[in-house]
Design an enzyme around this catalytic site. Structure first.
Site, mmCIF file in Angstrom:
data_model
loop_
_atom_site.group_PDB
_atom_site.id
_atom_site.type_symbol
_atom_site.label_atom_id
_atom_site.label_comp_id
_atom_site.label_asym_id
_atom_site.label_seq_id
_atom_site.Cartn_x
_atom_site.Cartn_y
_atom_site.Cartn_z
ATOM 1 N N GLY A 55 -54.060 23.478 -42.347
ATOM 2 C CA GLY A 55 -54.841 22.306 -42.729
ATOM 3 C C GLY A 55 -54.134 21.076 -42.223
ATOM 4 O O GLY A 55 -52.959 21.122 -41.860
ATOM 5 N N CYS A 82 -49.277 28.454 -42.233
ATOM 6 C CA CYS A 82 -48.955 27.040 -41.992
ATOM 7 C C CYS A 82 -49.174 26.208 -43.262
ATOM 8 O O CYS A 82 -48.474 26.406 -44.247
ATOM 9 C CB CYS A 82 -49.771 26.527 -40.801
ATOM 10 S SG CYS A 82 -49.143 24.963 -40.181
ATOM 11 N N TYR A 83 -50.137 25.302 -43.271
ATOM 12 C CA TYR A 83 -50.411 24.536 -44.495
ATOM 13 C C TYR A 83 -50.676 25.497 -45.663
ATOM 14 O O TYR A 83 -50.265 25.246 -46.795
ATOM 15 C CB TYR A 83 -51.629 23.632 -44.258
ATOM 16 C CG TYR A 83 -52.065 22.832 -45.464
ATOM 17 C CD1 TYR A 83 -51.521 21.579 -45.730
ATOM 18 C CD2 TYR A 83 -53.037 23.331 -46.339
ATOM 19 C CE1 TYR A 83 -51.930 20.844 -46.842
ATOM 20 C CE2 TYR A 83 -53.452 22.607 -47.449
ATOM 21 C CZ TYR A 83 -52.894 21.362 -47.692
ATOM 22 O OH TYR A 83 -53.296 20.642 -48.794
ATOM 23 N N HIS A 168 -48.524 30.265 -36.577
ATOM 24 C CA HIS A 168 -49.932 30.710 -36.542
ATOM 25 C C HIS A 168 -50.060 32.092 -35.890
ATOM 26 O O HIS A 168 -50.145 32.181 -34.662
ATOM 27 C CB HIS A 168 -50.778 29.700 -35.762
ATOM 28 C CG HIS A 168 -50.966 28.417 -36.503
ATOM 29 N ND1 HIS A 168 -52.015 28.206 -37.371
ATOM 30 C CD2 HIS A 168 -50.219 27.291 -36.533
ATOM 31 C CE1 HIS A 168 -51.923 27.002 -37.904
ATOM 32 N NE2 HIS A 168 -50.838 26.423 -37.415
ATOM 33 N N GLU A 170 -52.615 33.828 -35.719
ATOM 34 C CA GLU A 170 -53.973 34.029 -35.179
ATOM 35 C C GLU A 170 -54.136 33.543 -33.745
ATOM 36 O O GLU A 170 -55.111 33.891 -33.090
ATOM 37 C CB GLU A 170 -55.004 33.344 -36.095
ATOM 38 C CG GLU A 170 -55.034 31.812 -36.049
ATOM 39 C CD GLU A 170 -53.986 31.142 -36.949
ATOM 40 O OE1 GLU A 170 -52.972 31.795 -37.272
ATOM 41 O OE2 GLU A 170 -54.162 29.966 -37.295
ATOM 42 N N VAL A 225 -79.168 35.173 -26.446
ATOM 43 C CA VAL A 225 -78.656 36.445 -26.959
ATOM 44 C C VAL A 225 -78.929 36.606 -28.460
ATOM 45 O O VAL A 225 -79.277 37.697 -28.918
ATOM 46 C CB VAL A 225 -77.157 36.640 -26.591
ATOM 47 C CG1 VAL A 225 -76.292 35.522 -27.118
ATOM 48 C CG2 VAL A 225 -76.625 37.965 -27.087
ATOM 49 N N ASP A 226 -78.855 35.536 -29.230
ATOM 50 C CA ASP A 226 -79.016 35.693 -30.680
ATOM 51 C C ASP A 226 -80.431 36.134 -31.051
ATOM 52 O O ASP A 226 -80.615 37.108 -31.794
ATOM 53 C CB ASP A 226 -78.667 34.386 -31.414
ATOM 54 C CG ASP A 226 -77.255 33.924 -31.118
ATOM 55 O OD1 ASP A 226 -76.451 34.766 -30.671
ATOM 56 O OD2 ASP A 226 -76.950 32.735 -31.322
ATOM 57 N N LYS A 366 -70.355 35.508 -32.512
ATOM 58 C CA LYS A 366 -71.045 35.673 -31.229
ATOM 59 C C LYS A 366 -70.592 36.925 -30.466
ATOM 60 O O LYS A 366 -71.417 37.653 -29.923
ATOM 61 C CB LYS A 366 -70.769 34.434 -30.372
ATOM 62 C CG LYS A 366 -71.637 34.291 -29.175
ATOM 63 C CD LYS A 366 -72.922 33.669 -29.586
ATOM 64 C CE LYS A 366 -73.796 33.256 -28.454
ATOM 65 N NZ LYS A 366 -74.960 32.502 -28.950
#
Ligand code: XMP
Length: 510
Positions: A55, A82-83, A168, A170, A225-226, A366
């Site tokens: 954050g 992190c935060y 991080h 990720e 595509v959706d 997606k």
């Protein structure tokens, strides 16, 4: 929260990576959803694990976003990032303070060999981005990683299954980030990894069969595509009880309308009504040059055409839409300043008289939608179709839109796309297209003077479409595309390449 599905929740403290964390977790085959940090703890109960995001703030500031301390009483493993790590320290009685020097970017980190979170992971590079850090551990915690500037680069209380990392895991720059998340999900939370697109497809079709028995469903198909994948799932469940209306506003890319019709009617025997409304849209757009005005006209006309066509079909029970998970998350977070009104053409009025919506992709990101599309046998060309704005080429034609100018742009754009494909770069580039700039310029053709249109080529890479970098396309590609465009597209005398990033520019020209 889905009761039966093994789920990990991401608690969002305002970091930019909430969606990225959720996607990473899902890539590791565990279903994951995002919740605001102030979600009441009882609504988090029952999940397999909770991840706190980063954050922008400092936990000791007066308005700092925090969660309820009762989250730590749920008996659920927690990973703070992190935060989020600092939130954990603060709420459990530790202390957070500014570090002597902030750490940003790739940072060597060493890990405790005893930690379950870092099992099998060697000392390596992690991505840091912080001014604050844990200065005093909460009771029951030990430090489990350190960097040069951060003695508590990670901390844990394995007894209670609370883990926190200052870096991080990720982001791709953290060398073993995936392995850390895997350790958390599988060894600490005890997940089994049941989230797979194959079983999603099968289960969704079964559930739709049950829900839609005896119902007539309408879908607005755009070729994106959706909407294509949503329609295919419903089609698998109820066949020709699904009717799709494909409003071709005449502002699609070259041959795209035919491709959509061909694929879905011929290959899949879908019940599709294609409305060739190009002339009608052009008439409404005549003389209009203002970008927002164009969007408004197209959005409204689209709805009108759709309503007229659906009225001819008699009573339909449900409306199928291609809403995906980022749409759901983003609509819950409030909007920043409106730079462009992104009419999602295909977005339909709510009062159209349906008893409800069918949104089979509401839970998917997606890349997951694409995987389901491939499972369902939708051709690669449509599954990997790059994002295309609802108002279509209208926002790529600066100035007035005429049939001739649409054709000019379609031809130039098709050549550019062909050359990108010839260089094998189709999947490497987020979005690429041609723009009819509205600037006239002098050229020389044969021995004569010519005065024609200027085409701009644009190619950008982006992760979230909020920011974008222009792509350093090979000169040979640009040369080839330019050469072909001026030679093969009547009325074009000049081609330029757009080297502006977003911000300050936007991706589209209008
Ligand atoms: P900008 O130009 O705002 O575009 O940087 C960001 C992304 O949104 C797409 N875009 C639109 N999509 N209706 C849409 O459905 C619109 O009016 C619209 N305008 C831009 C754009 O193609 C890019 O992917």
């Amino acid at each position: 929260m889905p009761e039966t599905r093994e789920t990990v929740l991401v608690l969002d403290f305002g970091g930019q990576y909430a969606q990225l964390i959720a996607r990473r977790v899902r890539e590791l085959n565990v279903y994951c959803e995002i919740r605001p940090c102030h979600t009441p703890p009882e609504q988090l109960a029952g999940c397999k694990g909770i991840i706190f995001t980063g954050g922008p703030g400092s936990v000791y500031q007066p308005d700092a976003p925090l969660c309820s301390p009762q989250v730590f009483q749920l008996g659920v493993p927690v990973l703070g990032i992190c935060y989020g790590a600092q939130v954990m320290a603060q709420l459990l009685g530790g202390q957070v303070a500014p570090t002597a020097a902030p750490e940003f970017g790739e940072t060597p980190v060493s890990f405790s060999k005893e930690s379950g979170l870092f099992a099998g992971i060697p000392d390596s590079i992690c991505w840091m981005s912080h001014n604050d850090a844990v200065a005093q551990l909460p009771q029951g915690f030990v430090s489990s990683a350190a960097s040069q500037g951060c003695p508590v680069a990670a901390m844990e209380d394995p007894e209670r299954k609370f883990y926190a990392v200052q870096f991080h895991p990720e982001v791709g720059h953290t060398e073993h980030g995936d392995a850390m998340l895997r350790n958390f999900l599988y060894h600490i939370c005890g997940c089994r990894g049941e989230w797979e697109m194959g079983s999603f497809t099968q289960q969704t079709v079964e559930a739709l069969k049950e829900r839609l028995k005896g119902k007539r469903v309408l879908c607005g198909l755009s070729g994106g595509v959706d909407s294509s994948v949503a329609a295919m799932l419903v089609h698998r469940a109820i066949g020709r009880d699904l009717t799709c209306i494909f409003v071709d506003h005449g502002l699609l890319r070259k041959d795209e309308g035919d491709l959509v019709e061909e694929v879905f009617t011929r290959e899949f025997d879908m019940n599709i009504i294609r409305v060739n409304a190009g002339p009608r849209f052009l008439a409404k757009l005549a003389g209009v040059t203002e970008p927002e005005q164009k969007r408004k006209i197209i959005g409204e006309e689209f709805i009108r055409v759709f309503e007229e066509e659906s009225a001819k079909l008699g009573k339909m029970d449900l409306l199928c839409q291609g809403t995906i998970y980022p749409d759901v998350v983003e609509s819950g977070t409030g909007q920043a300043a409106v730079i462009k009104s992104h009419h999602n053409v295909g977005g339909l009025p709510e009062d159209i008289g349906f008893e409800g919506l069918v949104e089979p992709l509401r839970d998917l990101f997606k890349d997951e939608v694409r995987r389901v599309g491939l499972e369902l046998g939708i051709p690669q060309q449509l599954v990997w179709r790059q994002p295309f704005p609802g108002p279509g080429l209208a926002v790529r034609i600066i100035g007035e839109i005429t049939a001739q100018r649409v054709k000019t742009l379609q031809e130039a754009d098709a050549i550019f796309r062909e050359e990108v494909a010839n260089f094998g770069l189709e999947r490497e580039i987020g979005q690429y297209f041609a723009v009819l700039t509205g600037t006239k310029s002098v050229g020389v053709m044969g021995d004569g003077r010519s005065y024609g249109e200027t085409i701009a080529l644009r190619a950008v890479n982006t992760t979230d479409f909020m920011t974008a970098d222009w792509v350093h396309l090979p000169y040979e590609l640009l040369g080839k595309a330019s050469n072909r465009i001026v030679n093969q597209v009547a009325g074009v005398t000049r081609v330029v390449y757009d080297v502006t990033s977003k911000p300050p520019a936007t991706i589209e020209w209008e």
